[in-house]
Write a protein that holds these residues in place. Structure first.
Motif, short mmCIF file in Angstrom:
data_model
loop_
_atom_site.label_atom_id
_atom_site.label_comp_id
_atom_site.label_asym_id
_atom_site.label_seq_id
_atom_site.Cartn_x
_atom_site.Cartn_y
_atom_site.Cartn_z
N TYR A 190 -29.83 4.88 12.87
CA TYR A 190 -30.10 3.49 13.22
C TYR A 190 -28.91 2.90 13.99
O TYR A 190 -27.76 3.31 13.79
CB TYR A 190 -30.36 2.67 11.95
CG TYR A 190 -31.65 3.05 11.27
CD1 TYR A 190 -32.85 2.46 11.65
CD2 TYR A 190 -31.67 4.01 10.26
CE1 TYR A 190 -34.04 2.82 11.03
CE2 TYR A 190 -32.86 4.37 9.63
CZ TYR A 190 -34.03 3.78 10.03
OH TYR A 190 -35.22 4.14 9.42
N THR A 216 -27.36 -1.42 6.52
CA THR A 216 -28.08 -1.04 7.74
C THR A 216 -27.16 -0.87 8.94
O THR A 216 -27.47 -0.11 9.85
CB THR A 216 -29.16 -2.08 8.06
OG1 THR A 216 -28.53 -3.36 8.29
CG2 THR A 216 -30.14 -2.21 6.90
N LYS A 254 -33.47 10.24 12.02
CA LYS A 254 -33.18 9.04 12.81
C LYS A 254 -31.81 8.51 12.45
O LYS A 254 -31.40 8.54 11.29
CB LYS A 254 -34.23 7.95 12.54
CG LYS A 254 -34.01 6.68 13.34
CD LYS A 254 -35.16 5.68 13.16
CE LYS A 254 -34.95 4.45 14.04
NZ LYS A 254 -36.11 3.52 13.97
N ASN A 289 -26.47 -2.90 11.41
CA ASN A 289 -26.77 -3.69 12.61
C ASN A 289 -26.37 -5.15 12.44
O ASN A 289 -26.27 -5.67 11.33
CB ASN A 289 -28.27 -3.62 12.93
CG ASN A 289 -29.11 -4.26 11.83
OD1 ASN A 289 -29.07 -3.83 10.67
ND2 ASN A 289 -29.86 -5.29 12.18
N GLN A 307 -36.94 -3.05 12.25
CA GLN A 307 -35.70 -2.98 13.05
C GLN A 307 -34.52 -3.59 12.29
O GLN A 307 -33.46 -3.83 12.87
CB GLN A 307 -35.89 -3.72 14.40
CG GLN A 307 -36.72 -2.95 15.41
CD GLN A 307 -38.19 -2.91 15.05
OE1 GLN A 307 -38.78 -3.95 14.71
NE2 GLN A 307 -38.81 -1.74 15.12
#
Length: 350
Positions: free
Chosen positions: A283, A153, A281, A155, A125
């Motif tokens: 993210y 990423t 996908k 996040n 994650q």
């Protein structure tokens, strides 16, 4: 946290910094300048800029809610990154810990300064824990690097875990918030008063739409900022950059409007991207970009380049196999990207 004297390199602690002509008369009004061997003609560019950017720091202080004496300004955030190595890490002896994957300049600057770089792999994650980061540390670990929202990423790193690292680590924790303006979390710079070992990086390059002027910021305790100022080059931020930054910061109306447009486009673009046959996908992201796993990152990247559309191929980065990092552009640019991907040849869809 260890005493700052224990963290600073001994030669830096003993360093007598260069004293520029403009430093020596500080605190007095003057109108005749015969001290710095400048050409008297060609005002205002004939004069050296304020080496400590005092007027600009006052404005940054108002916008960011950090006291001027707790602000370092540099030639992009990269200058602050490099200075933290030069001030706190002994070449060939000390080490730093960082999340992985993350912004590549942390490792580049470690290599340039001959400092061991210890990456700690994120989980699936793209998160980490304080225990994982601290277990990579030893007595010679001076810095821990946490980019949040993270690049590539997108996040944010779990704030609870970041605070645990700050509270338990005896060295400096550097939280790079280059993309924090696109995120709803409270910026970490508001934790500075309670955490003397925290350094927070920020920049004019992202939300403030001023990448070309190269202005980066570091927020930290007054003592840490004084160490950085001691080592930096005397006139590290030129006059044109200071003037443009003050212009942008003084009237943020356009910036606020552009921010809302970017966030809306981010939502729309991601929703459309998820529907593409090429998408495996997308993210979660708190930045002005998103990371997407696709069927064949290298082939799709090459296909887009041929059409004059440039994204970032991150397939060689750990945990990012077959991933593209896509910056949010204007509606026209995003539409062109999506249109090109809808026309992908069949062989690139599997």
């Amino acid at each position: 946290m260890k005493d700052l004297e224990q963290l600073v390199r001994p030669n830096i602690l003993a360093l007598a910094p260069y004293s520029s002509a403009r430093d020596e008369y500080s605190g007095h009004e003057a109108h005749v300048f015969l001290d710095a061997n400048e050409n008297p003609y060609g005002s205002p560019l004939n004069r050296y800029p304020d080496p400590l950017q005092r007027e600009l720091k006052e404005l940054v202080s108002q916008v960011k809610g950090v006291r001027p004496e707790c602000i370092f300004l540099g030639n992009g955030s990269d200058e602050a990154i490099d200075l933290l190595y030069r001030c706190f890490c002994r070449p060939g002896k000390d080490n730093v810990v960082a999340i992985e994957p993350t912004y590549g300049m942390y490792k580049v600057c470690a290599d340039v300064n001959d400092v061991e770089y210890r990456p700690v792999l994120l989980d699936e994650q793209f998160q980490t824990t304080a225990d994982d980061l601290l277990s990579a540390c030893d007595d010679n670990t001076k810095l821990i690097w946490i980019c949040s929202p993270n690049n590539p990423t997108g996040n944010s790193i779990d704030r609870t875990e970041v605070m645990r690292v700050i509270n338990r680590f005896e060295g400096l924790v550097v939280v790079d918030e280059a993309y924090s303006d696109f995120c709803r979390q409270l910026p970490m710079r508001h934790e500075l008063k309670r955490n003397p070992n925290l350094v927070v990086l920020n920049t004019m390059s992202k939300a403030w739409a001023s990448a070309a002027i190269r202005l980066g910021m570091a927020f930290a305790s007054r003592d840490i900022i004084e160490v950085l100022n001691k080592v930096k080059y005397p006139y590290n931020v030129n006059l044109l950059t200071q003037q443009k930054a003050m212009e942008v910061l003084s009237d943020p109306s356009d910036i606020e409007r552009w921010m809302q447009m970017v966030l809306q486009e981010r939502s729309n673009t991601i929703a459309a991207f998820r529907l593409l046959p090429v998408c495996k996908k997308v993210y979660p992201t708190d930045a002005n970009f998103f990371l997407a796993r696709v069927t064949n990152a290298q082939a799709i990247y090459d296909y887009l380049v041929e059409r004059g559309i440039i994204v970032r191929n991150r397939t060689r980065v750990q945990l990012c196999q077959d991933c593209l990092r896509i910056t949010i552009g204007t509606r026209t640019e995003n539409t062109e990207l999506l249109g090109a991907l809808r026309q992908l040849p069949e062989e690139l869809l599997s």
